[in-house]
Write a protein that holds these residues in place. Structure first.
Motif, mmCIF file in Angstrom:
data_model
loop_
_atom_site.group_PDB
_atom_site.id
_atom_site.type_symbol
_atom_site.label_atom_id
_atom_site.label_comp_id
_atom_site.label_asym_id
_atom_site.label_seq_id
_atom_site.Cartn_x
_atom_site.Cartn_y
_atom_site.Cartn_z
ATOM 1 N N TRP A 23 19.257 -53.479 -17.652
ATOM 2 C CA TRP A 23 19.186 -54.723 -18.319
ATOM 3 C C TRP A 23 19.444 -55.706 -17.566
ATOM 4 O O TRP A 23 18.586 -56.662 -17.275
ATOM 5 N N ALA A 24 20.539 -55.438 -16.554
ATOM 6 C CA ALA A 24 20.886 -56.502 -15.711
ATOM 7 C C ALA A 24 19.878 -56.469 -14.548
ATOM 8 O O ALA A 24 19.394 -57.518 -13.998
ATOM 9 N N ASP A 25 19.556 -55.350 -13.911
ATOM 10 C CA ASP A 25 18.335 -55.220 -12.964
ATOM 11 C C ASP A 25 16.969 -55.849 -13.390
ATOM 12 O O ASP A 25 16.177 -56.489 -12.561
ATOM 13 N N VAL A 26 16.452 -55.451 -14.780
ATOM 14 C CA VAL A 26 15.385 -55.872 -15.154
ATOM 15 C C VAL A 26 15.165 -57.588 -15.274
ATOM 16 O O VAL A 26 14.494 -58.382 -14.831
ATOM 17 N N GLY A 31 12.329 -60.063 -15.555
ATOM 18 C CA GLY A 31 11.933 -59.683 -16.797
ATOM 19 C C GLY A 31 12.459 -60.511 -17.860
ATOM 20 O O GLY A 31 13.607 -60.897 -17.960
ATOM 21 N N ALA A 32 11.762 -60.943 -18.653
ATOM 22 C CA ALA A 32 12.101 -61.700 -19.920
ATOM 23 C C ALA A 32 12.346 -60.706 -21.102
ATOM 24 O O ALA A 32 11.962 -60.549 -22.107
ATOM 25 N N VAL A 33 14.020 -60.530 -20.911
ATOM 26 C CA VAL A 33 14.546 -59.598 -21.822
ATOM 27 C C VAL A 33 15.787 -60.503 -22.243
ATOM 28 O O VAL A 33 17.038 -59.695 -22.428
ATOM 29 N N GLY A 34 15.780 -61.599 -22.496
ATOM 30 C CA GLY A 34 16.880 -62.435 -22.940
ATOM 31 C C GLY A 34 17.819 -63.205 -22.022
ATOM 32 O O GLY A 34 18.520 -63.954 -22.529
ATOM 33 N N ASP A 43 27.383 -59.837 -18.325
ATOM 34 C CA ASP A 43 26.823 -60.797 -19.058
ATOM 35 C C ASP A 43 25.953 -59.984 -19.895
ATOM 36 O O ASP A 43 25.887 -60.737 -21.055
ATOM 37 N N VAL A 44 25.798 -58.962 -19.805
ATOM 38 C CA VAL A 44 24.703 -58.118 -20.577
ATOM 39 C C VAL A 44 25.529 -57.351 -21.670
ATOM 40 O O VAL A 44 24.848 -57.454 -22.877
ATOM 41 N N ARG A 45 26.682 -56.855 -21.281
ATOM 42 C CA ARG A 45 27.444 -56.045 -22.259
ATOM 43 C C ARG A 45 27.557 -56.664 -23.787
ATOM 44 O O ARG A 45 27.272 -55.865 -24.645
ATOM 45 N N PRO A 46 27.783 -57.877 -23.922
ATOM 46 C CA PRO A 46 27.729 -58.391 -25.236
ATOM 47 C C PRO A 46 26.663 -58.259 -26.171
ATOM 48 O O PRO A 46 26.637 -58.050 -27.212
ATOM 49 N N GLU A 47 25.603 -58.469 -25.528
ATOM 50 C CA GLU A 47 24.206 -58.210 -26.038
ATOM 51 C C GLU A 47 23.809 -56.804 -26.476
ATOM 52 O O GLU A 47 23.478 -56.395 -27.572
ATOM 53 N N LEU A 48 24.242 -55.826 -25.671
ATOM 54 C CA LEU A 48 24.218 -54.467 -25.774
ATOM 55 C C LEU A 48 25.106 -54.121 -26.929
ATOM 56 O O LEU A 48 24.679 -53.205 -27.880
#
Length: 174
Positions: A23-26, A31-34, A43-48
């Motif tokens: 998710w972080a790499d994309v 990449g348009a993933v939020g 940063d990504v972990r709470p969304e996961l």
């Protein structure tokens, strides 16, 4: 070599860390993933975690694509629609292929695997997704059989002065 897809894999540390890194790499590759870069795994972990809660509650299912080394290379989340009049279709969220694997047809493979997964769920007749305008994602999804069924102009604010359309797309499974 093709990716190997698994619906509802055992969610262990390697899957968790693999999705977080993906998710972080994309995101950092544009990449348009939020997210808007730069993004860290933290940063990504709470969304996961939000996706994991939905999985634990049975509202969402996880599709993972593994590369030849067994690493997480692609994901998509299939979310059941909870509105009683709309349970015949589901949402597809957070569709990602790692940047190092792009250009090999893995995105199409992921979309086909997501459609197959949706078909395996009783009563599901269609998949809906949204994508950010200005990225070309709508063209890609169109080549996978999705049709644009709606658009909200300027609904996504990437940065001050950079508003993008929120494009709604549908894939009938019949």
């Amino acid at each position: 070599m093709a990716l190997t897809f698994e619906l509802d894999p055992m969610f262990d540390r390697s899957v968790r860390d693999g999705i977080t890194a993906l998710w972080a790499d994309v995101s950092n590759a544009g990449g348009a993933v939020g997210f808007v870069p730069p993004v860290t795994a933290e940063d990504v972990r709470p969304e996961l975690v939000k996706h994991l809660v939905a999985m634990a509650e049975g509202r969402t299912r996880l599709l993972v694509g593994y590369d030849e080394e067994g690493a997480v290379a692609a994901t998509a989340f299939l979310a059941h629609n909870t509105h009683r009049l709309m349970t015949h279709w589901l949402w597809l969220y957070t569709v990602m292929v790692h940047p190092r694997h792009q250009g090999r047809g893995y995105g199409r493979d992921l979309m086909a695997a997501a459609a197959d997964a949706a078909r395996s769920i009783d009563g599901i007749e269609a998949i809906r997704l949204t994508c950010r305008g200005g990225t070309g994602a709508d063209r890609f999804y169109g080549t996978c059989g999705y049709k644009e069924v709606g658009r909200v102009p300027g609904a996504i604010r990437v940065a001050e002065g950079d508003d993008r359309d929120d494009i709604i797309m549908l894939l009938p499974l019949g």
